[in-house]
Design a protein around this motif. Structure first.
Motif, PDB file in Angstrom:
ATOM      1  N   ASN A   1       0.802  -1.308   0.029  1.00 48.12           N
ATOM      2  CA  ASN A   1      -0.026  -0.017  -0.034  1.00 48.12           C
ATOM      3  C   ASN A   1       0.780   1.353  -0.238  1.00 48.12           C
ATOM      4  OD1 ASN A   1      -1.566   2.287   1.887  1.00 48.12           O
ATOM      5  ND2 ASN A   1      -2.963   1.130   0.372  1.00 48.12           N
TER       6      ASN A   1
ATOM      7  N   ASN B   1       0.941   4.161  -2.997  1.00 49.77           N
ATOM      8  CA  ASN B   1       0.736   5.615  -2.501  1.00 49.77           C
ATOM      9  C   ASN B   1       1.806   6.199  -3.288  1.00 49.77           C
ATOM     10  OD1 ASN B   1      -1.622   5.219  -1.061  1.00 49.77           O
ATOM     11  ND2 ASN B   1      -0.544   5.462   0.633  1.00 49.77           N
TER      12      ASN B   1
ATOM     13  N   GLY C   1      -5.547   2.446   3.862  1.00 53.99           N
ATOM     14  CA  GLY C   1      -4.356   1.689   3.656  1.00 53.99           C
ATOM     15  C   GLY C   1      -3.322   1.747   4.736  1.00 53.99           C
TER      16      GLY C   1
ATOM     17  N   ARG D   1       1.363   6.546  -6.878  1.00 56.90           N
ATOM     18  CA  ARG D   1       0.168   7.339  -7.077  1.00 56.90           C
ATOM     19  C   ARG D   1       0.454   8.629  -7.143  1.00 56.90           C
ATOM     20  NH1 ARG D   1      -3.489   5.954  -3.532  1.00 56.90           N
ATOM     21  NH2 ARG D   1      -4.016   7.761  -2.773  1.00 56.90           N
TER      22      ARG D   1
HETATM   23 MG   LIG Z   1      -3.340   3.843  -0.010  1.00 54.60          MG
END
Ligand SMILES: [Mg+2]
Ligand SMILES: Nc1ncnc2c1ncn2[C@@H]1O[C@H](COP(=O)(O)OP(=O)(O)O)[C@@H](O)[C@H]1O
Length: 115
Positions: free
Chosen positions: A9, A13, A73, A16
């Motif tokens: 996670n 992140n 997350g 992203r």
């Molecule tokens: Mg996340």
């Protein structure tokens, strides 16, 4: 498995919040007493006063890069790390970008295991 998902996670992140040109660095260091796992990106980072709340359930900071998600997350990651007796923190780098650090205590080898 839970640690793997937590790290997954955190790396997702970081990806992203990164552009194609930016890198995400994953770094593992061990000392005698603990492991330190760092995920560092070159994205926008998180406003200083919101840094501690990103580990709370359902907290998401609105931005063009937020995408979809439930804000769970990092909350789950914190639970997993704490279940392993460790702790997790996030900080902005000196030139921007976010670093998430996970500290996990190392098991002490007992006398019967070490020769
Ligand atoms: Mg996340
Ligand atoms: N690498 C990062 N760079 C900037 N902001 C981040 C980063 N990682 C997490 N965040 C912020 O923390 C929030 C919570 O993250 P998370 O708990 O993983 O939930 P989700 O990924 O579903 O949004 C994100 O919505 C975002 O606002």
């Amino acid at each position: 498995e839970l640690m793997r998902r937590a790290l997954d996670n955190i790396v997702r992140n970081a990806l992203r919040f990164s552009t194609r040109e930016q890198t995400v660095q994953v770094d593992l260091r061990g000392t005698e007493r603990e492991w330190l796992l760092c995920v560092t990106d070159q994205g926008p980072g998180v406003e200083k006063n919101k840094l501690s709340s990103i580990f709370d359930p359902f907290i998401r900071i609105e931005s063009p890069q937020s995408g979809k998600g439930y804000g769970l997350g990092l909350a789950i990651a914190r639970k997993v790390v704490m279940a392993h007796g460790g702790h997790i923190e996030a900080d902005n780098g000196p030139h921007g970008g976010l670093t998430v650090r996970i500290f996990i205590p190392r098991w002490q080898e007992t006398a019967s295991q070490s020769h």
